[in-house]
Scaffold this motif. Sequence first.
Motif, PDB file in Angstrom:
ATOM      1  N   UNK A 267       1.656   7.989  27.898  1.00  0.00           N
ATOM      2  CA  UNK A 267       0.861   8.040  29.127  1.00  0.00           C
ATOM      3  C   UNK A 267       0.546   9.475  29.520  1.00  0.00           C
ATOM      4  N   UNK A 268       1.442  10.400  29.199  1.00  0.00           N
ATOM      5  CA  UNK A 268       1.190  11.805  29.490  1.00  0.00           C
ATOM      6  C   UNK A 268       0.019  12.333  28.662  1.00  0.00           C
ATOM      7  N   UNK A 269      -0.128  11.787  27.439  1.00  0.00           N
ATOM      8  CA  UNK A 269      -1.208  12.218  26.562  1.00  0.00           C
ATOM      9  C   UNK A 269      -2.468  11.383  26.756  1.00  0.00           C
ATOM     10  N   UNK A 270      -2.278  10.061  26.926  1.00  0.00           N
ATOM     11  CA  UNK A 270      -3.418   9.149  27.024  1.00  0.00           C
ATOM     12  C   UNK A 270      -3.003   7.920  27.832  1.00  0.00           C
ATOM     13  N   UNK A 271      -3.274   7.960  29.127  1.00  0.00           N
ATOM     14  CA  UNK A 271      -2.861   6.891  30.055  1.00  0.00           C
ATOM     15  C   UNK A 271      -3.419   5.529  29.652  1.00  0.00           C
ATOM     16  N   UNK A 272      -4.674   5.502  29.263  1.00  0.00           N
ATOM     17  CA  UNK A 272      -5.315   4.224  28.914  1.00  0.00           C
ATOM     18  C   UNK A 272      -4.657   3.572  27.708  1.00  0.00           C
ATOM     19  N   UNK A 273      -4.379   4.324  26.678  1.00  0.00           N
ATOM     20  CA  UNK A 273      -3.716   3.760  25.486  1.00  0.00           C
ATOM     21  C   UNK A 273      -2.329   3.244  25.833  1.00  0.00           C
ATOM     22  N   UNK A 274      -1.638   3.953  26.681  1.00  0.00           N
ATOM     23  CA  UNK A 274      -0.321   3.498  27.123  1.00  0.00           C
ATOM     24  C   UNK A 274      -0.426   2.156  27.838  1.00  0.00           C
ATOM     25  N   UNK A 275      -1.412   2.017  28.707  1.00  0.00           N
ATOM     26  CA  UNK A 275      -1.616   0.760  29.430  1.00  0.00           C
ATOM     27  C   UNK A 275      -1.997  -0.370  28.485  1.00  0.00           C
ATOM     28  N   UNK A 276      -2.824  -0.077  27.495  1.00  0.00           N
ATOM     29  CA  UNK A 276      -3.239  -1.097  26.530  1.00  0.00           C
ATOM     30  C   UNK A 276      -2.036  -1.618  25.757  1.00  0.00           C
ATOM     31  N   UNK A 277      -1.196  -0.718  25.287  1.00  0.00           N
ATOM     32  CA  UNK A 277      -0.003  -1.131  24.544  1.00  0.00           C
ATOM     33  C   UNK A 277       0.922  -1.940  25.447  1.00  0.00           C
ATOM     34  N   UNK A 278       1.104  -1.488  26.664  1.00  0.00           N
ATOM     35  CA  UNK A 278       1.974  -2.193  27.612  1.00  0.00           C
ATOM     36  C   UNK A 278       1.472  -3.613  27.861  1.00  0.00           C
ATOM     37  N   UNK A 279       0.179  -3.762  28.090  1.00  0.00           N
ATOM     38  CA  UNK A 279      -0.373  -5.075  28.394  1.00  0.00           C
ATOM     39  C   UNK A 279      -0.393  -5.997  27.176  1.00  0.00           C
ATOM     40  N   UNK A 280      -0.557  -5.444  26.001  1.00  0.00           N
ATOM     41  CA  UNK A 280      -0.518  -6.285  24.796  1.00  0.00           C
ATOM     42  C   UNK A 280       0.912  -6.688  24.472  1.00  0.00           C
ATOM     43  N   UNK A 281       1.852  -5.761  24.566  1.00  0.00           N
ATOM     44  CA  UNK A 281       3.237  -6.053  24.194  1.00  0.00           C
ATOM     45  C   UNK A 281       3.926  -6.921  25.248  1.00  0.00           C
ATOM     46  N   UNK A 282       3.801  -6.559  26.517  1.00  0.00           N
ATOM     47  CA  UNK A 282       4.510  -7.270  27.566  1.00  0.00           C
ATOM     48  C   UNK A 282       3.673  -8.357  28.229  1.00  0.00           C
ATOM     49  N   UNK A 283       2.395  -8.110  28.390  1.00  0.00           N
ATOM     50  CA  UNK A 283       1.551  -9.065  29.099  1.00  0.00           C
ATOM     51  C   UNK A 283       0.948 -10.129  28.209  1.00  0.00           C
ATOM     52  N   UNK A 284       1.006  -9.929  26.888  1.00  0.00           N
ATOM     53  CA  UNK A 284       0.448 -10.895  25.969  1.00  0.00           C
ATOM     54  C   UNK A 284      -1.066 -10.932  25.957  1.00  0.00           C
ATOM     55  N   UNK A 285      -1.691  -9.893  26.514  1.00  0.00           N
ATOM     56  CA  UNK A 285      -3.142  -9.852  26.543  1.00  0.00           C
ATOM     57  C   UNK A 285      -3.679  -9.461  25.176  1.00  0.00           C
ATOM     58  N   UNK A 286      -4.893  -9.871  24.916  1.00  0.00           N
ATOM     59  CA  UNK A 286      -5.523  -9.547  23.631  1.00  0.00           C
ATOM     60  C   UNK A 286      -6.702  -8.621  23.891  1.00  0.00           C
ATOM     61  N   UNK A 287      -7.287  -8.129  22.824  1.00  0.00           N
ATOM     62  CA  UNK A 287      -8.432  -7.253  22.953  1.00  0.00           C
ATOM     63  C   UNK A 287      -9.572  -8.031  23.559  1.00  0.00           C
TER      64      UNK A 287
END
Length: 158
Positions: A138-158
Motif C-alpha cells: 500500500x505504501x508503494x501502490x494503494x490500489x494494488x494493495x486494495x485489489x489483492x485484499x478484496x480478491x483474497x479476503x472479499x472473494x471478489x473477482x476482476x
Amino acid sequence: MRITGLLPDVTGLLLAWRGGDEEALSRLIPAIERELHRIAQRCMAGERVGHSLQATALVNEAYIRLIDVRRMDWQNRAHFLAMAARVMRRILVASARAKRYQKRGGGDVRITFDEGLAVAGDTSPDLVALDDALRALAQMDERRSQIIELRFFGGLTV
C-alpha cells in the motif's frame, strides 16, 4: 425497499442509515447477511481447525465494528461489503498477532538453547506476514494493495 420477493435496495438502506435512520440498519443486515457470511467463510478458509473465531462470530464482530462507524460515507453495496471484508481481515490479523504474542511467551524473556533446532509450526497462512506485506504494498501502490485484499479476503473477482 423494493417489491416484496426481490432484493432490498441496499444502497438506499445504507444512505438512509447514514442519514440517521436506525430502522434502515435493522433492515440492512438481514439483506446482506448471506454475503457477509460468505466473506467470513472465505477469510476463515485458510485458518487452522479449531480457530477461536468461527465464521458466524467473525460476522458478528465485524457487524459490531461496522455499526460503530457513524460517519462513514457509504456509497453502495460493494463499498459496504469491501469494508466488511477489510474489517474481518483486521479482526483475524489482530487475533493472529495476539496468538503469536502469547505463543512467544507474551512479555516473558526468551532464552534459546539451540538455535539449530527446527520448530514445527502451523501450516495455516501467516496472516500477520500477509498484513505486513499488504501494508508495505500500500505504501508503494494503494490500489494494488486494495485489489489483492478484496480478491483474497472479499472473494471478489476482476
